[in-house]
Design a protein around this motif. Sequence first.
Motif, PDB file in Angstrom:
ATOM      1  N   PHE A 128      -2.472  12.884  -2.647  1.00 47.73           N
ATOM      2  CA  PHE A 128      -1.201  12.952  -1.924  1.00 47.73           C
ATOM      3  C   PHE A 128      -1.131  14.234  -1.093  1.00 47.73           C
ATOM      4  O   PHE A 128      -0.732  14.222   0.075  1.00 47.73           O
ATOM      5  CB  PHE A 128      -0.028  12.904  -2.903  1.00 47.73           C
ATOM      6  CG  PHE A 128       0.676  11.585  -2.928  1.00 47.73           C
ATOM      7  CD1 PHE A 128       1.582  11.241  -1.950  1.00 47.73           C
ATOM      8  CD2 PHE A 128       0.414  10.675  -3.922  1.00 47.73           C
ATOM      9  CE1 PHE A 128       2.231  10.024  -1.955  1.00 47.73           C
ATOM     10  CE2 PHE A 128       1.051   9.458  -3.958  1.00 47.73           C
ATOM     11  CZ  PHE A 128       1.967   9.120  -2.976  1.00 47.73           C
ATOM     12  N   ILE A 131      -3.514  13.984   1.937  1.00 47.79           N
ATOM     13  CA  ILE A 131      -2.964  13.122   3.002  1.00 47.79           C
ATOM     14  C   ILE A 131      -1.853  13.852   3.750  1.00 47.79           C
ATOM     15  O   ILE A 131      -1.765  13.811   4.987  1.00 47.79           O
ATOM     16  CB  ILE A 131      -2.436  11.806   2.409  1.00 47.79           C
ATOM     17  CG1 ILE A 131      -3.587  10.965   1.860  1.00 47.79           C
ATOM     18  CG2 ILE A 131      -1.673  11.013   3.463  1.00 47.79           C
ATOM     19  CD1 ILE A 131      -4.521  10.423   2.896  1.00 47.79           C
ATOM     20  N   TRP A 171      -1.556   6.160   7.218  1.00 45.38           N
ATOM     21  CA  TRP A 171      -0.852   5.072   6.532  1.00 45.38           C
ATOM     22  C   TRP A 171      -1.797   4.307   5.616  1.00 45.38           C
ATOM     23  O   TRP A 171      -1.422   3.914   4.504  1.00 45.38           O
ATOM     24  CB  TRP A 171      -0.233   4.110   7.540  1.00 45.38           C
ATOM     25  CG  TRP A 171       0.957   4.661   8.265  1.00 45.38           C
ATOM     26  CD1 TRP A 171       1.108   4.796   9.613  1.00 45.38           C
ATOM     27  CD2 TRP A 171       2.168   5.168   7.688  1.00 45.38           C
ATOM     28  NE1 TRP A 171       2.322   5.362   9.898  1.00 45.38           N
ATOM     29  CE2 TRP A 171       2.990   5.591   8.739  1.00 45.38           C
ATOM     30  CE3 TRP A 171       2.621   5.305   6.380  1.00 45.38           C
ATOM     31  CZ2 TRP A 171       4.247   6.139   8.527  1.00 45.38           C
ATOM     32  CZ3 TRP A 171       3.874   5.857   6.164  1.00 45.38           C
ATOM     33  CH2 TRP A 171       4.674   6.257   7.236  1.00 45.38           C
ATOM     34  N   LEU A 174      -2.315   6.439   2.634  1.00 39.44           N
ATOM     35  CA  LEU A 174      -1.133   6.447   1.776  1.00 39.44           C
ATOM     36  C   LEU A 174      -1.072   5.193   0.908  1.00 39.44           C
ATOM     37  O   LEU A 174      -0.713   5.254  -0.271  1.00 39.44           O
ATOM     38  CB  LEU A 174       0.134   6.566   2.631  1.00 39.44           C
ATOM     39  CG  LEU A 174       1.462   6.629   1.872  1.00 39.44           C
ATOM     40  CD1 LEU A 174       1.494   7.831   0.942  1.00 39.44           C
ATOM     41  CD2 LEU A 174       2.626   6.669   2.849  1.00 39.44           C
ATOM     42  N   THR A 178      -1.103   5.385  -3.088  1.00 36.17           N
ATOM     43  CA  THR A 178      -0.013   4.746  -3.828  1.00 36.17           C
ATOM     44  C   THR A 178      -0.563   3.810  -4.889  1.00 36.17           C
ATOM     45  O   THR A 178      -0.062   3.755  -6.019  1.00 36.17           O
ATOM     46  CB  THR A 178       0.903   3.968  -2.869  1.00 36.17           C
ATOM     47  OG1 THR A 178       1.436   4.870  -1.889  1.00 36.17           O
ATOM     48  CG2 THR A 178       2.049   3.312  -3.619  1.00 36.17           C
ATOM     49  N   ILE A 355       5.725  10.826   3.481  1.00 35.67           N
ATOM     50  CA  ILE A 355       4.724  10.911   2.415  1.00 35.67           C
ATOM     51  C   ILE A 355       5.289  11.661   1.215  1.00 35.67           C
ATOM     52  O   ILE A 355       5.099  11.258   0.058  1.00 35.67           O
ATOM     53  CB  ILE A 355       3.448  11.601   2.932  1.00 35.67           C
ATOM     54  CG1 ILE A 355       2.742  10.684   3.940  1.00 35.67           C
ATOM     55  CG2 ILE A 355       2.501  11.952   1.802  1.00 35.67           C
ATOM     56  CD1 ILE A 355       1.552  11.312   4.620  1.00 35.67           C
TER      57      ILE A 355
END
Length: 421
Positions: A128, A131, A171, A174, A178, A355
């Motif tokens: 995370f 990113i 994206w 992400l 996730t 994010i």
Amino acid sequence: MLLLAAALLGKLAARLSFPAIVGELLAGVLLGPSLLGGVAPAAFRWLFPPTVEQFHLLDAVGQVGLVLLVAFTGASLDLRMIRRRHQTALRVSLPGLLIPLALGVTVGLLLPRSLLSEHGQRPAFALFLGIAMAVSAIPVIAKTLMDLRMIHRNVGQLILMAGTVDDLLGWLGLSVVTAVATTGLRASDLVLPIAYLAAVVLVAVFVGRPLVGRVMRVASRSAGQGPVLVSATILILLCAAATQALHLEAIFGALIGGMLIGSAGPEVVRRLAPLRLLVTAVLAPLFFATAGLRMDLTLLAKPLVLGIATLLLVIAIVGKFSGAFLGAWLSGLNRWEAVALGAGMNARGVMEVVIAMVGVQLGVLTTTMYTTIVLIAIVTSLMSPPLLRFGMSRLQITADEEMRLRAYDEPAEAPPAATRP
């Protein structure tokens, strides 16, 4: 109140030689918990009642402004230049993405355990953070280039192209992170977004481009402005809804829709001037002010938070700037073009805030790390415009740029006294 503050602070920023977006972001910060909420909490709660429905209303209006702003970014892209210089955009984007990504992941693996959430996994936390360090923010970049009247310059077009690549990969990354944080990584979590992305591009090129071009040309034959404005808005919202349904985010569809409308020719884009004025003067400022409204910078009063935030801010700026600068240098661009690209790509803005919000919702990021990431988003968005102006002021306007500026009826940022072929 948000719109009034955004308009006034935007004008003040312009008087101080900053783009208006600087004041628009600060409007939300000043009226939010960072200032008004701490100085006059009763007034803050009266102005912004702490109910979900109230913020949903603000978010809905802001989302419309975001979608339309990104669409006008797509309409401003020179598709012939994209075909001619797409390799340059990739060479600029990839180092600018990979270097800060690697730095962010490394720092995430080394930070103290106390900064992780109670149930957070360190690999997901590090990914995370990586990113968040790596992304750029097309809405902020686009608004900055529009405010500085640089969106039709060659370097401005390269910044938009490289930023679009960064956003798409961001994206996709992400979605993968996730999955790691929730169910664990499965093959479908990586394959499906890539397949959907390829399908959207193919449909846009072979079906969307001729269809949208025909619709916009027919609408442009009307004597009034209404049909062309309505047609463009419907097409943009349809494209945004389609990609949102595929979990590729609405702003990606809006960008594609804007590019399809722009392919119909500069005459069509010029007829959209009333809609563009509404977006840049009303809807976009309201969106940026709403983004600032969610930020609580009072947590930076804690020494640990401030120290970690400063460290990550330096890593984010150096990593992104050096990556974009290296990519520009490897592509044969000159020093000032590389500086402008590094400055433009450094703006994190809303992408990083999104994010951070996803990380908090998943329980991966603590409030401390959320505040830190939001601080990086604000500072990089504020420092990008003056650095971009500094780099662009050293670049002469080329003959191609003059032709593009005349075609889109937009004055140049610098006088065309010293042109080169």
